[in-house]
Design a protein around this motif. Sequence first.
Motif, PDB file in Angstrom:
ATOM      1  N   THR A 140      40.143  78.289  96.668  1.00 47.94           N
ATOM      2  CA  THR A 140      41.711  77.340  95.695  1.00 47.94           C
ATOM      3  C   THR A 140      42.905  78.687  95.950  1.00 47.94           C
ATOM      4  O   THR A 140      43.594  77.980  96.828  1.00 47.94           O
ATOM      5  CB  THR A 140      41.389  77.156  94.174  1.00 47.94           C
ATOM      6  N   ARG A 141      42.671  79.969  95.765  1.00 47.80           N
ATOM      7  CA  ARG A 141      43.613  80.546  96.092  1.00 47.80           C
ATOM      8  C   ARG A 141      43.892  81.219  97.506  1.00 47.80           C
ATOM      9  O   ARG A 141      44.905  80.588  98.190  1.00 47.80           O
ATOM     10  CB  ARG A 141      43.596  82.060  95.797  1.00 47.80           C
ATOM     11  N   GLN A 142      42.871  80.248  98.499  1.00 45.81           N
ATOM     12  CA  GLN A 142      42.875  81.203  99.703  1.00 45.81           C
ATOM     13  C   GLN A 142      43.796  79.858 100.643  1.00 45.81           C
ATOM     14  O   GLN A 142      44.465  79.762 101.572  1.00 45.81           O
ATOM     15  CB  GLN A 142      41.674  81.357 100.404  1.00 45.81           C
ATOM     16  N   ALA A 143      43.230  78.643 100.059  1.00 48.80           N
ATOM     17  CA  ALA A 143      43.762  77.456 100.591  1.00 48.80           C
ATOM     18  C   ALA A 143      45.444  77.203 100.371  1.00 48.80           C
ATOM     19  O   ALA A 143      45.615  76.623 101.071  1.00 48.80           O
ATOM     20  CB  ALA A 143      43.174  76.465  99.512  1.00 48.80           C
ATOM     21  N   LEU A 144      45.430  77.778  98.440  1.00 45.72           N
ATOM     22  CA  LEU A 144      47.314  77.353  98.580  1.00 45.72           C
ATOM     23  C   LEU A 144      48.137  78.551 100.000  1.00 45.72           C
ATOM     24  O   LEU A 144      48.900  78.283 100.037  1.00 45.72           O
ATOM     25  CB  LEU A 144      47.106  78.147  97.046  1.00 45.72           C
ATOM     26  N   LYS A 145      47.696  79.906 100.036  1.00 47.79           N
ATOM     27  CA  LYS A 145      48.011  80.471 100.939  1.00 47.79           C
ATOM     28  C   LYS A 145      48.766  79.407 101.883  1.00 47.79           C
ATOM     29  O   LYS A 145      49.517  80.266 103.179  1.00 47.79           O
ATOM     30  CB  LYS A 145      47.598  81.838 101.026  1.00 47.79           C
ATOM     31  N   ARG A 146      48.055  78.500 102.480  1.00 51.01           N
ATOM     32  CA  ARG A 146      48.594  77.565 103.661  1.00 51.01           C
ATOM     33  C   ARG A 146      48.926  76.428 103.607  1.00 51.01           C
ATOM     34  O   ARG A 146      49.285  76.061 104.967  1.00 51.01           O
ATOM     35  CB  ARG A 146      46.513  76.744 104.337  1.00 51.01           C
ATOM     36  N   LEU A 147      49.590  76.503 102.724  1.00 50.18           N
ATOM     37  CA  LEU A 147      50.278  75.341 102.045  1.00 50.18           C
ATOM     38  C   LEU A 147      51.866  75.381 101.929  1.00 50.18           C
ATOM     39  O   LEU A 147      52.354  76.644 101.217  1.00 50.18           O
ATOM     40  CB  LEU A 147      49.841  74.291 101.134  1.00 50.18           C
ATOM     41  N   PRO A 148      52.193  74.579 101.817  1.00 51.60           N
ATOM     42  CA  PRO A 148      53.731  74.870 101.746  1.00 51.60           C
ATOM     43  C   PRO A 148      54.576  74.384 100.268  1.00 51.60           C
ATOM     44  O   PRO A 148      55.082  73.329 100.008  1.00 51.60           O
ATOM     45  CB  PRO A 148      54.467  74.110 102.517  1.00 51.60           C
ATOM     46  N   LEU A 149      54.115  75.320  99.243  1.00 54.20           N
ATOM     47  CA  LEU A 149      53.803  75.289  97.616  1.00 54.20           C
ATOM     48  C   LEU A 149      54.501  77.089  97.650  1.00 54.20           C
ATOM     49  O   LEU A 149      54.411  77.649  98.295  1.00 54.20           O
ATOM     50  CB  LEU A 149      52.873  74.865  97.004  1.00 54.20           C
ATOM     51  N   ALA A 150      55.950  76.960  96.596  1.00 51.12           N
ATOM     52  CA  ALA A 150      56.745  77.416  95.911  1.00 51.12           C
ATOM     53  C   ALA A 150      55.885  78.631  95.282  1.00 51.12           C
ATOM     54  O   ALA A 150      55.527  79.684  94.538  1.00 51.12           O
ATOM     55  CB  ALA A 150      57.657  77.011  94.966  1.00 51.12           C
ATOM     56  N   TYR A 151      54.579  77.640  94.598  1.00 55.19           N
ATOM     57  CA  TYR A 151      53.778  78.550  93.346  1.00 55.19           C
ATOM     58  C   TYR A 151      53.007  77.968  92.453  1.00 55.19           C
ATOM     59  O   TYR A 151      52.926  76.405  92.541  1.00 55.19           O
ATOM     60  CB  TYR A 151      55.049  78.838  91.927  1.00 55.19           C
ATOM     61  N   THR A 152      52.090  78.866  91.317  1.00 53.86           N
ATOM     62  CA  THR A 152      50.991  77.945  90.454  1.00 53.86           C
ATOM     63  C   THR A 152      51.588  78.632  89.257  1.00 53.86           C
ATOM     64  O   THR A 152      52.285  79.573  89.404  1.00 53.86           O
ATOM     65  CB  THR A 152      49.585  78.336  91.429  1.00 53.86           C
ATOM     66  N   SER A 153      50.421  78.821  88.434  1.00 56.41           N
ATOM     67  CA  SER A 153      50.283  79.031  87.459  1.00 56.41           C
ATOM     68  C   SER A 153      49.410  79.357  87.079  1.00 56.41           C
ATOM     69  O   SER A 153      48.505  78.824  86.978  1.00 56.41           O
ATOM     70  CB  SER A 153      51.522  78.455  86.171  1.00 56.41           C
ATOM     71  N   ASP A 154      49.437  80.691  85.394  1.00 55.99           N
ATOM     72  CA  ASP A 154      48.217  80.285  84.214  1.00 55.99           C
ATOM     73  C   ASP A 154      48.439  80.115  82.863  1.00 55.99           C
ATOM     74  O   ASP A 154      49.900  79.851  83.385  1.00 55.99           O
ATOM     75  CB  ASP A 154      47.024  81.183  84.971  1.00 55.99           C
ATOM     76  N   PRO A 155      48.034  80.835  81.865  1.00 60.49           N
ATOM     77  CA  PRO A 155      48.684  80.308  80.938  1.00 60.49           C
ATOM     78  C   PRO A 155      49.921  80.743  80.776  1.00 60.49           C
ATOM     79  O   PRO A 155      50.540  80.881  80.156  1.00 60.49           O
ATOM     80  CB  PRO A 155      47.778  80.631  79.558  1.00 60.49           C
ATOM     81  N   GLN A 156      50.476  82.693  81.487  1.00 64.86           N
ATOM     82  CA  GLN A 156      50.938  83.509  81.006  1.00 64.86           C
ATOM     83  C   GLN A 156      51.428  83.504  81.309  1.00 64.86           C
ATOM     84  O   GLN A 156      52.624  84.633  81.457  1.00 64.86           O
ATOM     85  CB  GLN A 156      50.538  84.740  79.888  1.00 64.86           C
ATOM     86  N   HIS A 157      51.658  83.023  83.222  1.00 64.85           N
ATOM     87  CA  HIS A 157      52.267  83.605  84.024  1.00 64.85           C
ATOM     88  C   HIS A 157      52.626  82.502  85.590  1.00 64.85           C
ATOM     89  O   HIS A 157      51.886  81.232  85.439  1.00 64.85           O
ATOM     90  CB  HIS A 157      51.299  84.672  85.005  1.00 64.85           C
ATOM     91  N   LEU A 158      53.527  82.783  85.768  1.00 61.66           N
ATOM     92  CA  LEU A 158      54.119  81.922  86.922  1.00 61.66           C
ATOM     93  C   LEU A 158      53.433  82.610  88.167  1.00 61.66           C
ATOM     94  O   LEU A 158      53.477  84.032  88.418  1.00 61.66           O
ATOM     95  CB  LEU A 158      55.118  81.363  87.730  1.00 61.66           C
ATOM     96  N   TYR A 159      53.483  82.507  89.649  1.00 62.78           N
ATOM     97  CA  TYR A 159      52.511  83.475  90.389  1.00 62.78           C
ATOM     98  C   TYR A 159      53.394  82.549  92.073  1.00 62.78           C
ATOM     99  O   TYR A 159      53.120  81.323  91.857  1.00 62.78           O
ATOM    100  CB  TYR A 159      50.915  83.299  90.556  1.00 62.78           C
ATOM    101  N   ARG A 160      54.493  83.179  92.506  1.00 59.62           N
ATOM    102  CA  ARG A 160      54.714  82.949  93.764  1.00 59.62           C
ATOM    103  C   ARG A 160      54.010  82.780  94.818  1.00 59.62           C
ATOM    104  O   ARG A 160      52.940  83.561  95.116  1.00 59.62           O
ATOM    105  CB  ARG A 160      56.157  83.909  94.187  1.00 59.62           C
ATOM    106  N   LEU A 161      54.268  81.813  95.598  1.00 60.61           N
ATOM    107  CA  LEU A 161      53.294  81.977  97.092  1.00 60.61           C
ATOM    108  C   LEU A 161      53.927  81.721  98.481  1.00 60.61           C
ATOM    109  O   LEU A 161      55.255  81.456  98.100  1.00 60.61           O
ATOM    110  CB  LEU A 161      52.470  80.122  96.779  1.00 60.61           C
TER     111      LEU A 161
END
Length: 251
Positions: A140-161
Amino acid sequence: MAEVMLVLHDVSPQSWEDYKPFVDAVDALGDVPMTLLVVPDFHHHNHVHNFPAFRRMMDMRLARGDELALHGFYHADDGPMPHTPRDYFMRRVYTWEGEFYGLSEADALVRLEAGLEVFARNDWPVQGFVAPAWLMSEGTRQALKRLPLAYTSDPQHLYRLPDFTQVSAPGLVWSARSAWRRGLSKVISDWRQQQWQQAPCIRLGLHPVDMRHDYSREYWLHTLTRLLEQGRAPMTKFAWLQRQAQQRQAA
């Protein structure tokens, strides 16, 4: 300036009835934008295309200033049975909702693109993806790198894509399925708020089950109100990330 982010999980035609009284109460507080995590086809029987009133409501929320983010596609783990003790615990004890926990890159990409297509068909802008139960496979992490999205998150962080740059964004979340869980959740949340008084932001992560009990629903409304009265500015997740980037550039 410190901020607060109000995030509603598992938003679907089915869950909106649970959320509506709370959303109305938040609207009455003034201009409080929310991030709504929308599931395109919750548990395979709530596809948003079959609910025009729900789609119109999402249009109205966008017009009001809310953000819509993609939250899985089915929000259900319908993969093959787990084969290891760890996978069994994560997929059958911890949660049955970890849709993206075990997906390959190819399978994750199919579901992510299907979700983005639902958003595009409804003219809903989308910048973020949040995996159900915050569980993501490496595929899933690798797939997200291929898409025009700006961020994802977990309970304590946001992650810039696409590079998964970590940004601290502490969050409160409850387990509200039983009275003892609600009581324990309140104790933990109150303690965390004390620890996070100086945090640049606090996320409030709500779920539909929270809305079905007066105790938890009133807790969230009271907590939001108190944080606003303390001077925290309400922001959506994407707006907050944009603000952080602007501050970093100006420094």
